[in-house]
Motif scaffolding. Structure first.
Motif, short mmCIF file in Angstrom:
data_model
loop_
_atom_site.label_atom_id
_atom_site.label_comp_id
_atom_site.label_asym_id
_atom_site.label_seq_id
_atom_site.Cartn_x
_atom_site.Cartn_y
_atom_site.Cartn_z
N UNK A 67 3.25 0.84 -13.32
CA UNK A 67 2.18 1.33 -12.45
C UNK A 67 2.18 2.86 -12.48
N UNK A 68 1.12 3.45 -11.93
CA UNK A 68 1.10 4.90 -11.77
C UNK A 68 0.70 5.25 -10.35
N UNK A 69 0.57 6.54 -10.06
CA UNK A 69 0.34 6.95 -8.69
C UNK A 69 -1.02 6.50 -8.17
N UNK A 70 -1.98 6.29 -9.05
CA UNK A 70 -3.28 5.82 -8.59
C UNK A 70 -3.19 4.38 -8.06
N UNK A 71 -2.34 3.57 -8.70
CA UNK A 71 -2.10 2.22 -8.20
C UNK A 71 -1.53 2.28 -6.79
N UNK A 72 -0.59 3.22 -6.59
CA UNK A 72 0.04 3.33 -5.28
C UNK A 72 -0.89 3.94 -4.24
N UNK A 73 -1.84 4.76 -4.66
CA UNK A 73 -2.83 5.26 -3.69
C UNK A 73 -3.57 4.09 -3.07
N UNK A 74 -4.04 3.19 -3.90
CA UNK A 74 -4.77 2.02 -3.40
C UNK A 74 -3.86 1.14 -2.54
N UNK A 75 -2.65 0.91 -3.02
CA UNK A 75 -1.71 0.06 -2.30
C UNK A 75 -1.33 0.69 -0.96
N UNK A 76 -1.15 2.01 -0.93
CA UNK A 76 -0.77 2.70 0.31
C UNK A 76 -1.83 2.53 1.38
N UNK A 77 -3.09 2.68 0.99
CA UNK A 77 -4.17 2.51 1.96
C UNK A 77 -4.16 1.09 2.53
N UNK A 78 -3.94 0.12 1.66
CA UNK A 78 -3.87 -1.29 2.09
C UNK A 78 -2.65 -1.50 2.99
N UNK A 79 -1.52 -0.94 2.58
CA UNK A 79 -0.26 -1.12 3.29
C UNK A 79 -0.34 -0.55 4.71
N UNK A 80 -0.88 0.68 4.84
CA UNK A 80 -0.95 1.32 6.14
C UNK A 80 -1.94 0.61 7.07
N UNK A 81 -3.07 0.22 6.52
CA UNK A 81 -4.05 -0.48 7.35
C UNK A 81 -3.52 -1.79 7.89
N UNK A 82 -2.87 -2.57 7.03
CA UNK A 82 -2.34 -3.86 7.47
C UNK A 82 -1.18 -3.67 8.44
N UNK A 83 -0.34 -2.65 8.22
CA UNK A 83 0.78 -2.40 9.13
C UNK A 83 0.27 -2.03 10.51
N UNK A 84 -0.75 -1.18 10.58
CA UNK A 84 -1.34 -0.83 11.87
C UNK A 84 -1.88 -2.08 12.57
N UNK A 85 -2.54 -2.93 11.81
CA UNK A 85 -3.10 -4.15 12.38
C UNK A 85 -2.01 -5.08 12.89
N UNK A 86 -0.95 -5.26 12.10
CA UNK A 86 0.15 -6.15 12.49
C UNK A 86 0.89 -5.62 13.72
N UNK A 87 1.06 -4.31 13.79
CA UNK A 87 1.88 -3.72 14.85
C UNK A 87 1.13 -3.52 16.15
N UNK A 88 -0.18 -3.25 16.06
CA UNK A 88 -0.93 -2.88 17.26
C UNK A 88 -2.13 -3.78 17.52
N UNK A 89 -2.51 -4.59 16.54
CA UNK A 89 -3.69 -5.43 16.70
C UNK A 89 -4.97 -4.79 16.24
N UNK A 90 -4.89 -3.55 15.74
CA UNK A 90 -6.09 -2.84 15.28
C UNK A 90 -5.71 -1.83 14.21
N UNK A 91 -6.64 -1.55 13.29
CA UNK A 91 -6.42 -0.49 12.31
C UNK A 91 -6.75 0.89 12.87
N UNK A 92 -7.34 0.94 14.06
CA UNK A 92 -7.66 2.20 14.73
C UNK A 92 -6.71 2.36 15.92
N UNK A 93 -5.98 3.46 15.96
CA UNK A 93 -5.04 3.71 17.05
C UNK A 93 -5.34 5.08 17.67
#
Length: 501
Positions: free
Chosen positions: A274-300
């Motif tokens: 993989x390269x850093x562009x793959x991780x850019x996309x994955x990071x956005x997905x990872x952070x959004x889902x983590x916020x949702x799992x931890x707080x119930x929303x992607x907006x905090x």
């Protein structure tokens, strides 16, 4: 004698009185049928008449947080696992010894009770006590019940007391646990394997930071607490573990601030091919889902601003300087690509270092919404792979939110000769006085010489991410036991020794 000392003596006396009644002041195993939150969540819809007809038996335990005595009856609130439940103790409903025991109960004591669920005349779900158990005596005074633990220093030093007194503090650490669980779950769903790497290292590396030093007596060698696990994780990629991650403790001998603690937690993960562009996309997905799992929303909400982790913006470092520059002399894209212009606006010695310096001064604190900054100069990225379109830059990005960095990632440098040159460049920076510049790591170059596949890696700061997702202003609020200056003599041991006499 101070009031605190007098209360300590009174409670120690009650401990002996509890023993005289035939109870242990520090009990043993207690098999409850329900946790307090379970009682509260199981019967919210039942009316008082329904509960009176069913007379549901429960066996519960918790810490006494309030007591209201009214002659031959008392109300109290027990607290356990974030739940607070009222109990009703009446003299004619319990054994004589139990009532005498109840008269010696203080706020802060931990007790158990058998009884049945009912509603008071005001409609509050409660437990009518039929038998009492004494589980643990508190000798020290609890925080005032209406105001909790207000002294910040005490909250950090005596986290156990903070957790008892402040439901909000407890929730921060529950959310932190959810964040870590979410990250693990997402990584493992994509085939990443969790590993452990050394905390004691003969050569520290993987970041620009000063280490803590120690010495191993038997081997007679100096060692360092790791500043990052990066070089070990990439050795594993060389060995064929193509997707690895570690949730790790790192140690950096640096200043303490609201965003920095010398001991902190990072997630680091590496993905082969993989390269850093793959991780850019994955990071956005990872952070959004983590916020949702931890707080119930992607907006905090953080510091009065709504942060949207479902929408991560992207700028190159040059674009960010142009975008966020304030005041006169706003640069053009051509300016930030001109080495002479960069050096005129910075005290750094190279154009790449100057670009990074200008970015940190004019843009970093303005990155409030979750943002990816990419394309970093080679001088400030010793482990990153050069960009194909501009070798003066690397395929690297950092993630920012609320004006602070929370993640760092790049396409890994896998050319051993280029890695050697980068280390030598860092040694030159060290000779010029940069005590955070990277060291030479011969074994890591040897590992690369066996061939590492194209790989991308990333680190995310768990503590800072937790700050953002819980609205905490200081990193100390999200670390259970943050490092603090040494405390003066407390003297409690001496006081307890006196009570033994």
């Amino acid at each position: 004698m101070s009031l605190e000392d007098d209360l300590l003596r009174q409670r120690a006396k009650r401990t002996r009185q509890i023993e005289a009644l035939g109870f242990r002041p520090y009990g043993h195993r207690f098999d409850a049928t329900h946790a307090l939150p379970e009682v509260l969540s199981s019967y919210p819809a039942k009316t008082g008449d329904e509960l009176a007809a069913e007379k549901i038996p429960v066996k519960i335990a918790g810490r006494v947080m309030t007591v209201r005595r009214m002659g031959k009856a008392s109300f109290a609130h027990l607290q356990q696992n974030g739940g607070r439940l009222q109990v009703y103790v009446r003299q004619d409903a319990v054994a004589e010894a139990d009532w005498k025991l109840w008269e010696h109960v203080d706020i802060g004591d931990i007790i158990g009770a058998d009884g049945f669920v009912f509603r008071t005349r005001t409609g509050e779900l409660s437990v009518h006590v039929e038998k009492l158990y004494f589980l643990s005596k508190t000798l020290l005074t609890m925080p005032e019940k209406f105001h909790g633990l207000e002294d910040v220093e005490t909250r950090y030093r005596q986290r156990y007391l903070d957790l008892i007194a402040s439901p909000e503090s407890r929730q921060v650490f529950i959310t932190r646990a959810k964040i870590i669980s979410s990250l693990r779950r997402q990584l493992e769903a994509k085939g990443f394997v969790e590993v452990e790497t050394p905390m004691l290292q003969a050569i520290y590396g993987g970041a620009a930071a000063r280490p803590f030093e120690t010495h191993h007596n038997t081997l007679d060698m100096d060692l360092f607490l790791r500043i990052a696990p990066e070089l070990y994780l990439k050795r594993l990629v060389v060995g064929g573990l193509e997707r690895v991650y570690e949730i790790n403790r790192n140690f950096r001998n640096e200043g303490v601030s609201t965003h920095h603690n010398p001991e902190f937690t990072m997630l680091e993960f590496y993905q082969a091919y993989a390269d850093y562009e793959v991780l850019m996309d994955f990071s956005a997905e990872l952070l959004g889902q983590t916020a949702l799992d931890a707080t119930g929303s992607k907006v905090v909400e953080y510091d009065g601003t709504q942060l949207d982790f479902g929408n991560v913006r992207r700028y190159t470092m040059r674009e960010a300087i142009v975008e966020f520059w304030e005041g006169d002399g706003k640069p053009t894209p051509e300016n930030v690509a001109d080495p002479e212009w960069l050096l005129r606006h910075s005290h750094k010695l190279t154009a790449g270092e100057a670009l990074t310096d200008i970015f940190e001064r004019v843009a970093e604190d303005k990155l409030i919404q979750p943002t990816i900054i990419y394309k970093y100069p080679v001088e400030t990225s010793p482990l990153s792979k050069n960009s194909v379109d501009d070798p003066a830059f690397t395929d690297r990005f950092e993630i920012y939110a609320a004006g602070m960095e929370i993640g760092n990632a790049y396409t890994e440098l896998n050319d051993p000769q280029e890695q050697r040159r980068r280390f030598e460049m860092q040694l030159g920076m060290r000779e010029r006085g940069d005590d955070e510049a990277h060291q030479m790591d011969e074994d890591y170059i040897r590992a690369l010489s066996y061939g590492m596949p194209p790989t991308a890696g990333e680190g995310i700061g768990i503590d800072r991410l937790t700050m953002l997702l819980t609205g905490s202003k200081s990193i100390r609020d999200v670390i259970l036991f943050p490092l603090l200056r040494a405390e003066g003599e407390i003297g409690l041991a001496a006081k307890l020794r006196e009570l033994d006499k």
